[in-house]
Design an enzyme around this catalytic site. Structure first.
Site, PDB file in Angstrom:
ATOM      1  N   ARG A  21       0.876  -1.674  -0.220  1.00  0.00           N
ATOM      2  CA  ARG A  21      -0.246   0.206  -0.003  1.00  0.00           C
ATOM      3  C   ARG A  21       1.064   0.723  -0.018  1.00  0.00           C
ATOM      4  NH1 ARG A  21      -3.912  -1.151   4.836  1.00  0.00           N
ATOM      5  NH2 ARG A  21      -1.684  -2.102   5.656  1.00  0.00           N
ATOM      6  N   ASN A  39      -6.993  -2.515   1.283  1.00  0.00           N
ATOM      7  CA  ASN A  39      -6.571  -4.238   1.620  1.00  0.00           C
ATOM      8  C   ASN A  39      -7.594  -4.741   2.001  1.00  0.00           C
ATOM      9  OD1 ASN A  39      -3.961  -4.655   2.275  1.00  0.00           O
ATOM     10  ND2 ASN A  39      -3.358  -5.284   4.218  1.00  0.00           N
TER      11      ASN A  39
END
Length: 751
Positions: A21, A39
Site C-alpha cells: 500500500r 487491503n
C-alpha cells in the site's frame, strides 16, 4: 485538453504485510494521480485516476517496481468514470467477503533494520524485535486476515507515540508494518533459569555467558524454541545430544554471516544465495576438513546444515558470542517443536539449563526449512519457516475445495482452492498425541485463515495412518483415497506444472500398495488421475516387520538368505541371525516389500555402516556419505520380463557381498552399489519407453533425497533422451505427499 482516465485495480498474491500500500501511495503521488488504496479479503484494491499517460505508467510500474517481498499473481483492471478524488489516500481495510488474501511467510531481518540495530544513536539500538514492512514475523504471528495488527499476536502491544507516527506516515518504511514496535512499547526479552525464575542483567549478555560455559540454552525464536550450544564445544554438544535423546542425527549450525559460514563449508554462488535469501533456510553443504565444529554436532557426516541469522535476536547473540552456534529444534526426539513458554519450560526443563524468553506469542509453530543446492536447482527437503504458507500455483484449477491429509511421516497437509495449493509447514511424524494435535490445529487454522471449507478430503490408503483416520472422521465431504506412490509422482508433476503422463519412479521406505503389500521401489505410468504399475523391485520379506526398519541388519539377512554366512554382518548379529532367517523363510511376521529404502538398508548393514538406526533413513544416509563419489564401477541387476517387470535387487546385494569377501574397500562397494541402482533405473526406463512411448520421467520418494543417486540418475536419464522432472518446491519425501493427494483428488473431480 488532458484526457482523464479512471481504473479500478485488484492485485492478488502476496501483497499484504509487504509494504504494497505505501508503495502504491508513493507511486500514485509521483505520477500526480488521485484515488485510494486499501487491503481487502482478496488482496489490494486500488482506485486511481488522472492523466491517461500517468495511469498507463502507473499500471506498468505497479508490477515492474513492486516491493521485493511481494509476489503478484494477478492484476485485474476495470475502467470506469472519474470519481473526482482529491489526492491519493490509503483507506481502511475492508474485512467483508470470502477471504482469499494471501499471508506472507516470515522474512529475515532486512539491511535497513540491521543498520538501526547496530547504531548506538538509534532508538532501536540492540532491540531484539526490530522490524519493518520489508522484514520480520508474518505467518507465525497471524491469527486472521486481512493482515492488520489486531489480528496478530502484537495486538496486545499498544504503540508508543514515536512508533505510531512511523506507522501512520506513508513515507516511512514502517507505514502499516503490523509488528512495528520499540523498547518503549514492544515485547521484552528476559533470561530465566531452568526452574523458570528470571535472572537479572542483560538477557543477551547473560545468555552468551552461559553458552560460553557450555550450558544448554533454550532460545525462543520466530516459529518456536531452539536448543543452543556453541558449535565448537564438544562437551556441550554431547550433553545436548544425550539430554535430547538424539543419538546420531546431525544438528544444524547458525553462523553469524557468510564469512563465518565459509570457514565451515564449501559455499558457491548458489549456496550463498540460499543462505542469504529472505527465507534463511538450513542449507546442506559440504563440510570443510578443518571446520571448527565439535564431533558430536554432525557425527559421521561430510555435510553440515548451515543457516544464517534471520531475527534480530539471532544477530545479537551471534555477534556477542563471536562463534557459530548449534541451533536445533526445541523438542525431545520425535515430539513437535515447543512454541509456548509454559510448554517449553515443562517439556525442555530436563534439557535446557536456561531459557531466553520473550512475551511476543507465537501463534503457529514452524520449524526451520531445509534445502540443498543441486546441479543448478534447489532441493527442498523440509518446507516450513520462510516458505509456508505461501501457495503453489497448480496447472489447472480445482472445481471444489480439497483437503489432503498427507502421510504418517514428515507430515504435512494441503488445502487446495482454485489453482492455489496451501501446503502446511512441516509438522513431523504423526506418532504421538502432541504431533497429532498440532496437525489438527494446523488444519483448523489454515481453513480459517484462508476461508476454505473442504468439500473433498484426500488421504493415504494405509488404514492405520493417523492422517487417514482423521480424514475419515471429517463429516460432510467426499473421501478420496490416493495410493502412496501415485501421490509421490503426482506431487512431482504438480511441483513442475505438468499433467503427465510420465514414467514415475517412486523410491521410498514404505507405502501401502493397492494389493495390500508394502511397496517402495515402483515404476508407474502416471498422470494426475490414475496410475499403472509397470515395474518394481522384487519383493523380499521384512523379518520382524517394523523391527526390520529399526535394525537394517535384518534386511541384509533377508536379501542374503543362507549365502555368505561368514560375512561380518552375520557374525555381528549371530545370536539372532538364524532366527531372523527362519522368520523370513517361513513368512512369519515378515511382510513382503518392494521397498528401495530397505534395499539401501541391507547394503548399509552389509558394509558394517549401520546395523541399527536411531532416526528414520539413517542407514541409507550414512551409506551415501560412505560412498566414493569417484567410483565408476557398477553392479548389474537382472530384470524378469512379464506384464509387470521385476528388478532383482538381491543381485546388487550379492555383488556387494562378493566384493566385500574379496577385500574390496567399502567406499568403493558403496559407490558401485549407487551406480548399480542408477543403471537399473535408467535401463528400466528405457524398456518402459519402448513399451509405452513415454519420454518423461518423474523422480520422487524419500530415496531421491540421496544427492549422489539423484544427480547420477538425472544425468544418465537426460543423456538417454528423457525429459526429467524432479522436485524443486516441495520435498521428494513424504512431506510432499499431501500436494500429490490434493492434485489427484482435484483432477479426478474434474473427470
Amino acid at each position: 485538453m488532458t484526457t482523464l482516465k479512471h481504473v479500478d485495480v485488484h492485485v492478488e498474491g502476496i501483497v499484504q504485510g509487504v509494504g504494497f500500500r505505501p508503495f502504491v501511495y508513493g507511486l500514485a503521488n509521483r505520477l500526480g494521480l488521485a484515488g485510494r488504496v486499501r487491503n481487502d479479503v482478496n488482496g489490494v484494491f486500488i482506485e486511481v485516476e488522472g492523466a491517461l499517460s500517468g495511469v498507463e505508467e502507473f499500471l506498468t510500474a505497479l508490477e515492474r517496481e513492486a516491493p521485493s517481498l511481494s509476489e503478484i499473481e494477478r492484476v485485474t483492471v476495470v475502467s470506469g468514470e472519474p470519481a473526482g478524488h482529491d489526492g491519493f489516500t490509503i483507506a481502511a481495510s475492508d474485512p467483508s467477503g470470502l477471504r482469499r488474501a494471501l499471508v506472507s511467510a516470515d522474512s529475515a531481518t532486512c539491511d535497513d533494520c540491521l543498520r538501526e540495530l547496530a547504531d548506538p544513536a538509534d532508538r532501536r539500538h540492540r532491540y531484539p524485535f526490530i522490524n519493518c514492512t520489508n522484514c520480520g514475523p508474518r505467518f507465525t504471528i497471524v491469527r486472521g486476515v486481512p493482515y492488520d495488527r489486531p489480528l496478530t499476536t502484537m495486538a496486545g502491544f499498544g504503540m508508543c507515540a514515536a512508533c505510531a507516527a512511523e506507522y501512520h506516515d506513508p513515507g516511512d518504511r514502517r507505514y502499516h508494518a503490523q509488528p512495528t514496535c520499540c523498547p518503549a512499547c514492544g515485547p521484552r526479552l528476559r533470561l530465566h533459569d531452568a526452574r523458570g525464575a528470571e535472572l537479572c542483567g542483560d538477557p543477551i549478555t547473560g545468555c552468551v555467558t552461559l553458552l560460553r560455559a557450555g550450558r544448554v540454552v533454550a532460545v525462543k525464536g520466530l516459529g518456536g524454541f531452539h536448543l543452543a550450544v556453541p558449535a565448537a564445544h564438544e562437551q556441550a554438544a554431547a550433553t545436548l545430544r544425550g539430554r535430547k535423546h538424539r543419538a546420531d542425527k546431525p544438528f544444524a549450525v547458525m553462523a553469524a554471516d557468510l564469512a563465518q559460514a565459509r570457514r565451515l563449508c564449501a559455499i558457491d554462488t548458489a549456496a550463498a544465495e540460499l543462505l542469504t535469501s529472505r527465507a534463511r533456510p538450513i542449507v546442506l553443504l559440504p563440510r570443510l576438513p578443518d571446520a571448527p565444529v565439535a564431533p558430536s554436532v554432525a557425527p559421521g557426516n561430510r555435510n553440515l546444515g548451515i543457516m544464517l541469522p534471520y531475527t534480530p535476536l539471532h544477530h545479537l547473540l551471534l555477534a556477542e558470542l563471536a562463534e557459530p552456534l548449534v541451533l536445533t529444534s526445541g523438542n525431545v526426539c520425535d515430539e513437535p517443536i515447543a512454541h509456548e513458554d509454559a510448554d517449553a519450560l515443562a517439556r525442555l526443563g530436563g534439557i535446557a539449563d536456561a531459557f531466553l524468553l520473550h512475551d511476543r506469542a507465537i501463534h503457529v509453530r514452524a520449524d526451520d526449512s531445509v534445502v540443498r543446492p543441486a546441479a543448478g536447482q534447489v532441493s527442498v527437503l523440509r518446507r516450513a519457516r520462510g516458505y509456508a504458507p505461501e501457495p503453489l500455483a497448480l496447472r489447472s484449477p480445482a472445481r471444489r475445495p480439497v483437503l489432503a491429509c498427507g502421510a504418517e511421516l514428515k507430515s504435512t497437509f494441503c488445502l487446495l482452492r482454485g489453482r492455489r495449493a496451501f501446503i502446511s509447514q512441516h509438522i513431523g511424524d504423526l506418532e504421538n498425541y502432541e504431533t497429532l494435535r498440532s496437525f489438527v490445529e494446523g488444519i483448523d487454522h489454515y481453513c480459517g485463515l484462508f476461508d476454505i471449507r473442504p468439500e473433498i478430503v484426500a488421504h493415504d490408503l494405509h488404514p492405520d495412518y493417523l492422517s487417514t483416520k482423521h480424514a475419515r472422521e471429517i463429516r460432510g465431504a467426499d473421501l478420496v483415497g490416493v495410493q502412496h506412490h501415485h501421490a509421490h509422482i503426482a506431487s512431482c508433476l504438480a511441483d513442475n506444472g505438468d499433467a503427465g503422463p510420465v514414467i514415475g519412479v517412486a523410491f521410498d521406505g514404505l507405502g501401502y500398495g493397492a494389493d495390500g503389500t508394502l511397496w517402495g521401489g515402483e515404476f508407474l505410468r502416471a498422470d494426475l488421475t490414475s496410475y499403472e504399475r509397470l515395474a518394481h523391485l522384487a519383493p523380499v520379506p521384512m523379518p520382524g516387520g517394523s523391527a526390520a526398519i529399526r535394525q537394517p541388519w535384518r534386511m541384509a539377512a533377508a536379501y542374503l538368505r543362507d549365502d555368505h554366512p561368514g560375512l561380518d554382518v552375520a557374525r555381528r548379529n549371530a545370536p539372532h541371525w538364524a532366527d531372523v532367517l527362519a522368520l523370513a523363510a517361513g513368512g512369519i511376521n515378515s511382510p513382503m516389500t518392494s521397498s528401495a529404502g530397505r534395499l539401501f538398508d541391507a547394503v548399509s548393514a552389509l558394509l558394517g555402516i549401520r546395523d541399527k538406526i536411531t532416526y528414520e533413513g539413517q542407514a541409507a544416509i550414512e551409506l551415501e556419505q560412505h560412498a566414493d563419489p569417484a567410483e565408476t564401477g557398477t553392479y548389474p541387476t537382472a530384470v524378469r520380463d512379464g506384464d509387470v517387470l521385476t528388478l532383482d535387487g538381491s543381485d546388487l546385494v550379492r555383488a556387494a557381498a562378493a566384493d566385500l569377501a574379496a577385500g574390496v574397500a567399502t567406499p568403493v562397494i558403496a559407490g558401485r552399489f549407487h551406480n548399480g541402482v542408477t543403471d537399473a533405473i535408467v535401463g528400466t526406463c528405457r524398456t518402459l519407453r519402448e513399451r509405452t512411448g513415454l519420454t518423461g520421467v518423474a523422480l520422487s520418494g524419500g530415496v531421491f533425497q540421496n544427492e549422489l543417486l539423484l544427480e547420477r540418475t538425472t544425468g544418465r536419464l537426460r543423456e538417454a533422451g528423457f525429459r526429467v522432472l524432479r522436485h524443486v518446491r516441495v520435498p521428494p519425501n513424504d512431506g510432499g505427499i499431501s500436494l500429490g493427494q490434493a492434485a489427484v483428488a482435484a483432477a479426478r473431480d474434474l473427470m
